[in-house]
Design a protein around this motif. Structure first.
Motif, PDB file in Angstrom:
ATOM      1  N   ASP A 196      -9.335  72.975  56.501  1.00 42.58           N
ATOM      2  CA  ASP A 196      -8.725  74.371  56.399  1.00 42.58           C
ATOM      3  C   ASP A 196      -8.799  75.437  57.589  1.00 42.58           C
ATOM      4  O   ASP A 196      -9.685  74.953  57.837  1.00 42.58           O
ATOM      5  N   ALA A 197      -8.680  76.892  56.934  1.00 45.23           N
ATOM      6  CA  ALA A 197      -8.793  77.044  57.117  1.00 45.23           C
ATOM      7  C   ALA A 197      -9.868  77.769  58.379  1.00 45.23           C
ATOM      8  O   ALA A 197     -10.910  77.662  59.642  1.00 45.23           O
ATOM      9  N   ALA A 198     -10.902  77.089  57.611  1.00 47.64           N
ATOM     10  CA  ALA A 198     -12.736  77.300  57.786  1.00 47.64           C
ATOM     11  C   ALA A 198     -13.611  76.571  57.822  1.00 47.64           C
ATOM     12  O   ALA A 198     -14.535  76.366  59.105  1.00 47.64           O
ATOM     13  N   GLY A 199     -12.876  75.295  57.715  1.00 44.08           N
ATOM     14  CA  GLY A 199     -14.181  73.685  58.097  1.00 44.08           C
ATOM     15  C   GLY A 199     -13.619  72.715  57.521  1.00 44.08           C
ATOM     16  O   GLY A 199     -12.188  72.689  56.780  1.00 44.08           O
ATOM     17  N   ASP A 200     -13.757  71.874  57.583  1.00 45.30           N
ATOM     18  CA  ASP A 200     -12.889  70.297  57.331  1.00 45.30           C
ATOM     19  C   ASP A 200     -13.736  70.346  55.533  1.00 45.30           C
ATOM     20  O   ASP A 200     -14.463  69.667  54.945  1.00 45.30           O
ATOM     21  N   ARG A 201     -12.457  70.408  54.958  1.00 46.72           N
ATOM     22  CA  ARG A 201     -12.035  70.000  53.562  1.00 46.72           C
ATOM     23  C   ARG A 201     -12.301  68.676  52.652  1.00 46.72           C
ATOM     24  O   ARG A 201     -13.028  68.438  51.662  1.00 46.72           O
ATOM     25  N   SER A 202     -12.077  67.910  53.914  1.00 40.26           N
ATOM     26  CA  SER A 202     -12.677  66.509  53.606  1.00 40.26           C
ATOM     27  C   SER A 202     -14.026  66.130  53.339  1.00 40.26           C
ATOM     28  O   SER A 202     -14.556  65.384  51.988  1.00 40.26           O
ATOM     29  N   LEU A 203     -14.485  66.573  53.937  1.00 43.31           N
ATOM     30  CA  LEU A 203     -16.143  66.524  54.116  1.00 43.31           C
ATOM     31  C   LEU A 203     -16.968  67.299  52.856  1.00 43.31           C
ATOM     32  O   LEU A 203     -17.970  66.609  52.252  1.00 43.31           O
ATOM     33  N   GLN A 241     -14.882  67.613  50.142  1.00 45.37           N
ATOM     34  CA  GLN A 241     -14.929  66.127  49.040  1.00 45.37           C
ATOM     35  C   GLN A 241     -15.251  65.040  48.800  1.00 45.37           C
ATOM     36  O   GLN A 241     -16.324  64.699  47.756  1.00 45.37           O
ATOM     37  N   LYS A 242     -16.002  64.346  49.597  1.00 43.68           N
ATOM     38  CA  LYS A 242     -16.851  63.045  50.015  1.00 43.68           C
ATOM     39  C   LYS A 242     -18.217  63.258  49.488  1.00 43.68           C
ATOM     40  O   LYS A 242     -18.631  62.576  48.586  1.00 43.68           O
ATOM     41  N   THR A 243     -19.119  64.965  49.618  1.00 42.84           N
ATOM     42  CA  THR A 243     -20.044  65.272  49.517  1.00 42.84           C
ATOM     43  C   THR A 243     -20.125  65.549  48.046  1.00 42.84           C
ATOM     44  O   THR A 243     -20.310  65.287  47.023  1.00 42.84           O
ATOM     45  N   VAL A 244     -19.230  66.413  47.229  1.00 42.09           N
ATOM     46  CA  VAL A 244     -18.803  66.417  46.338  1.00 42.09           C
ATOM     47  C   VAL A 244     -19.058  65.322  45.467  1.00 42.09           C
ATOM     48  O   VAL A 244     -19.728  65.086  44.448  1.00 42.09           O
ATOM     49  N   LEU A 245     -17.941  64.022  44.953  1.00 44.58           N
ATOM     50  CA  LEU A 245     -18.254  63.077  44.702  1.00 44.58           C
ATOM     51  C   LEU A 245     -19.003  61.991  44.768  1.00 44.58           C
ATOM     52  O   LEU A 245     -19.698  61.734  43.368  1.00 44.58           O
ATOM     53  N   LEU A 246     -19.840  62.534  45.195  1.00 42.31           N
ATOM     54  CA  LEU A 246     -20.980  61.966  45.707  1.00 42.31           C
ATOM     55  C   LEU A 246     -21.980  62.005  44.898  1.00 42.31           C
ATOM     56  O   LEU A 246     -22.800  61.727  44.214  1.00 42.31           O
ATOM     57  N   LEU A 277      -9.969  71.086  40.969  1.00 38.47           N
ATOM     58  CA  LEU A 277      -8.634  71.317  41.979  1.00 38.47           C
ATOM     59  C   LEU A 277      -8.959  71.694  43.641  1.00 38.47           C
ATOM     60  O   LEU A 277      -8.343  70.877  44.449  1.00 38.47           O
ATOM     61  N   LEU A 278     -10.442  70.678  43.530  1.00 40.79           N
ATOM     62  CA  LEU A 278     -10.861  70.246  45.406  1.00 40.79           C
ATOM     63  C   LEU A 278     -10.437  68.975  44.928  1.00 40.79           C
ATOM     64  O   LEU A 278      -9.776  68.668  46.243  1.00 40.79           O
ATOM     65  N   LEU A 279      -9.883  68.298  44.436  1.00 35.25           N
ATOM     66  CA  LEU A 279     -10.701  66.515  44.513  1.00 35.25           C
ATOM     67  C   LEU A 279      -8.794  66.608  43.921  1.00 35.25           C
ATOM     68  O   LEU A 279      -8.237  65.370  44.368  1.00 35.25           O
ATOM     69  N   ASP A 282      -7.428  59.353  43.785  1.00 27.39           N
ATOM     70  CA  ASP A 282      -8.808  58.152  43.138  1.00 27.39           C
ATOM     71  C   ASP A 282     -10.120  58.981  43.122  1.00 27.39           C
ATOM     72  O   ASP A 282     -11.234  58.700  42.008  1.00 27.39           O
ATOM     73  N   TYR A 283     -10.490  60.086  43.906  1.00 27.52           N
ATOM     74  CA  TYR A 283     -11.913  60.447  43.902  1.00 27.52           C
ATOM     75  C   TYR A 283     -12.141  61.983  42.610  1.00 27.52           C
ATOM     76  O   TYR A 283     -12.568  61.664  41.910  1.00 27.52           O
ATOM     77  N   LEU A 284     -10.246  62.234  42.343  1.00 20.52           N
ATOM     78  CA  LEU A 284      -9.831  62.879  41.238  1.00 20.52           C
ATOM     79  C   LEU A 284     -10.743  62.305  40.281  1.00 20.52           C
ATOM     80  O   LEU A 284     -11.569  62.898  39.614  1.00 20.52           O
ATOM     81  N   VAL A 285     -10.085  61.159  39.785  1.00 19.89           N
ATOM     82  CA  VAL A 285     -10.468  60.501  38.542  1.00 19.89           C
ATOM     83  C   VAL A 285     -10.965  59.901  38.233  1.00 19.89           C
ATOM     84  O   VAL A 285     -12.351  59.606  37.205  1.00 19.89           O
TER      85      VAL A 285
END
Length: 708
Positions: free
Chosen positions: A480-487, A489-494, A566-568, A573-576
């Motif tokens: 996104d505008a500020a940084g890498d959203r996928s990182l 997402q992966k960190t939160v899910l982990l 909202l983040l995922l 698959d991450y969300l569920v």
């Protein structure tokens, strides 16, 4: 002169430069001036630019060939002579090599009749060729094998026997040749070695023939039987593996090596696997290491019911070039299992030095490709999709925590993403751990380590969120505008997985301890232990909540149970899986410890479900799609959540508040849709338990309305 080697038709000097590592002088013969110029440029400058067809038409792309610094370029020289028309008194060599160029000679028979003049006594001639005369530009009269009952090898014996003693023959090699950037042909040339008696050859089978030439056999088929010497076979197989690794282009090389392992007999496949593992541990050439790692990963990923011999593309393959032999590879389950077990056994024996090597390379940009390939292989071995249990790969779970200690703020976002994927495979909550009665020791230890690092703040502060955005600037890679959203997402899910695994492990241990305490007539300190665990989990959730809100524009009062959805929401698959983790986290703590109000809101599964319905616009058809699809664990989630709703109905109605009617409307419509599909026998599995739970929730809604 024994230290000199002659490379016949050296082309662009790939083989000549390889020979410079082992010989004091290398002479390449190449009459084609354009090819000779490319070889000279590569030797003198270290790189050359050439064009190569992309799709087989006129379109071509510029490519750059770079020279390995380990070559001894000063030992190599090139002569623009035709090997079939060398002058009388031409220099002699300890070895003459014809590396798959026999059919390209202008007069092969003349060359073979005169080659003894260029080889010293007891020197060697090495010939490797696929004998494909049909693809050469020679007239048929110049072929070494013309009649139907003749073979090229017989012609070689006839021409060389007056001066050479055959030492070895029929050693099959493997070579991948690019026709275009997207089309490759697999060639299987035979190598032969002969020793010169009167001034010089070497053809490849390892028992030496007698000094006197044998009488020709009546038939015109090869007369030499294959006899192998283990001592000679060891360096040869390493040479073949290195030749493949060094000569193939990056994308198809790993698959070519893996296909070679599937095509070879078991004992030879084992030797190739040993060579690949040795390359991973010992090679100093990054490209070789990547090819070996990719080959091992590809073999681990294979399933007997879905052979992937086309590089992963499911589209119809192009027709092969004229004269190309198509080989279909569909290994059976037993063969694949044996290969996978061999790979894991080889890696287990040398896992500590392997992980130590790549941990040292984690923060070195020049070795990023190697590190990523190693992490992908590690995740592939651990993945539940490949049917390797924790028992079979137990030792490969070692040193997982060491990756955290080796990471720093300067580590690449790509490396971070690969490590998070690796940890996610270990903590495969939705597909494995959530279904187990007890948590294995290895995932539990990793979960504890992650929570310790997160609670101390080291893990979250090191994630290169801002640098990830610059790495993906201009692309659609999730930044996104500020940084890498996928990182994020992966960190939160982990961390959600780590929280759920810890609670599940504690619940299993406390159940066992409580049973022991009851049988002993005593009482344990379960409440004190749970209070300590709850405080630890609350600290991790608080840090994670602050870390996310410092990077994304969520309202300060939004609990984790809502912003996680909202983040995922763009990753189903991450969300569920995240909602399953929150549900099991809250369910595991309920009734065992008094939760602080802020922590209870942060892990409340009802808030997550309501926010999830808002995200899918309260469309019951989307819930139906989730149930039918096997890409997520939504069936597990909905089954457990409806049981939780039935048990905590009052809490459910309180959280839904004014949205209760809308939520129940979605659930009722889902039940009606399921009943229609079941009545027509169109639903793919037995959905009876879900229907009964939906009916129970509807009954509670009708007979136990919310207060007020």
């Amino acid at each position: 002169m024994r230290r000199r080697v002659l490379d016949v038709l050296s082309g662009t000097a790939r083989t000549s430069l390889e020979l410079s590592r082992s010989f004091e002088q290398v002479v390449g013969l190449e009459p084609d001036r354009d090819l000779l110029q490319l070889g000279q440029q590569l030797r003198q400058v270290g790189h050359c630019v050439y064009s190569f067809s992309e799709e087989g038409g006129d379109a071509a792309v510029p490519l750059t060939a770079k020279l390995d610094h380990q070559f001894e370029c000063e030992r190599v020289e090139f002569w623009p002579d035709d090997p079939c028309q060398l002058p009388r008194g031409f220099s002699q060599f300890g070895c003459v090599l014809v590396a798959d160029t026999l059919t390209q000679l202008s007069a092969p028979a003349d060359f073979l009749a005169a080659v003894h003049q260029y080889v010293v006594t007891d020197g060697c001639l090495v010939i490797a060729s696929n004998y494909d005369w049909g693809s050469s530009h020679l007239p048929k009269s110049a072929w070494l094998a013309v009649g139907e009952d003749e073979s090229t090898f017989y012609a070689l014996q006839t021409l060389l026997e007056p001066h050479f003693e055959c030492v070895a023959a029929h050693e099959r090699l493997c070579r991948l040749l690019p026709l275009t950037l997207r089309t490759y042909t697999l060639s299987l040339p035979e190598a032969a070695e002969a020793q010169c008696r009167c001034g010089g050859a070497n053809m490849t089978e390892s028992s030496r023939c007698s000094a006197a030439p044998a009488e020709p056999a009546p038939c015109k088929r090869p007369r030499l039987s294959r006899q192998e010497s283990p001592a000679d076979d060891e360096p040869r197989r390493q040479l073949h593996a290195r030749a493949l690794l060094g000569c193939l282009c990056p994308l198809p090389a790993g698959r070519c090596l893996a296909l070679t392992a599937l095509l070879l007999p078991p004992e030879r496949a084992q030797r190739l696997l040993e060579a690949l593992v040795a390359t991973v541990l010992e090679s100093e050439r990054p490209l070789e290491v990547c090819h070996a790692l990719n080959a091992l990963q590809w073999l681990i990923e294979q399933h007997e019911d879905e052979p992937d011999v086309g590089g992963g593309e499911r589209s119809r393959p192009r027709p092969p070039p004229a004269g190309c032999v198509v080989v279909s590879v569909a290994p059976d389950a037993e063969a694949l299992t044996e290969i996978k077990c061999s790979i894991t056994a080889l890696l287990e024996n040398r896992w500590v030095p392997a992980t130590q090597r790549f941990c040292r390379l984690l923060t070195r940009p020049a070795h990023e490709t190697e590190v990523l390939a190693f992490l992908r292989l590690w995740a592939t071995i651990i993945s539940v999709k490949n049917n390797l249990s924790i028992v079979e790969t137990k030792s490969l779970y070692g040193r997982l925590e060491g990756l955290l200690g080796s990471l720093g703020a300067d580590a690449s976002p790509h490396v971070w993403r690969a490590i998070l994927d690796l940890y996610a495979e270990v903590l495969c909550y939705g597909s494995t751990i959530a279904l187990q009665d007890c948590v294995a020791e290895e995932p539990a230890c990793l979960a504890h380590a992650l929570l310790r690092q997160a609670r101390a703040g080291r893990l979250l502060e090191l994630v290169p969120y801002e640098r990830g955005a610059r790495a993906f600037a201009g692309g659609g890679g999730g930044g996104d505008a500020a940084g890498d959203r996928s990182l994020l997402q992966k960190t939160v899910l982990l961390l959600l997985k780590a929280l759920a695994v810890t609670v599940k492990e504690t619940r299993c241990e406390s159940s066992s301890e409580a049973s022991s305490a009851r049988s002993a007539g005593g009482s344990g300190s379960e409440e004190q232990d749970m209070a300590i665990i709850e405080r630890t989990l609350r600290d991790v959730v608080r840090r994670l909540d602050a870390w996310i809100k410092a990077r994304l524009p969520f309202h300060p009062e939004t609990p984790m149970s809502e912003w996680a959805v909202l983040l995922l929401c763009d990753q189903d698959d991450y969300l569920v899986e995240a909602m399953v983790c929150l549900l099991d986290l809250c369910n595991g703590l309920a009734g065992r410890v008094r939760l602080q109000p802020d922590f209870e809101r942060a892990v409340d599964p009802h808030r997550s479900f309501v926010q999830f319905l808002e995200t899918v616009l309260r469309d019951h058809d989307l819930l139906l799609d989730f149930l039918v699809s096997n890409e997520t664990c939504f069936l597990l989630y909905l089954l457990r959540y409806l049981k939780y709703v039935r048990k905590h109905w009052t809490q459910f109605t309180a959280v839904c508040s004014g949205k209760l009617e809308e939520v129940m409307t979605v659930l009722i419509r889902l039940r009606l849709s399921l009943e229609r599909l079941v009545a027509r026998d169109l639903f793919p599995y037995n959905v009876g338990p879900i229907l009964r739970l939906l009916e129970k929730c509807e009954d509670l809604y009708e007979h136990h309305p919310p207060a007020g």
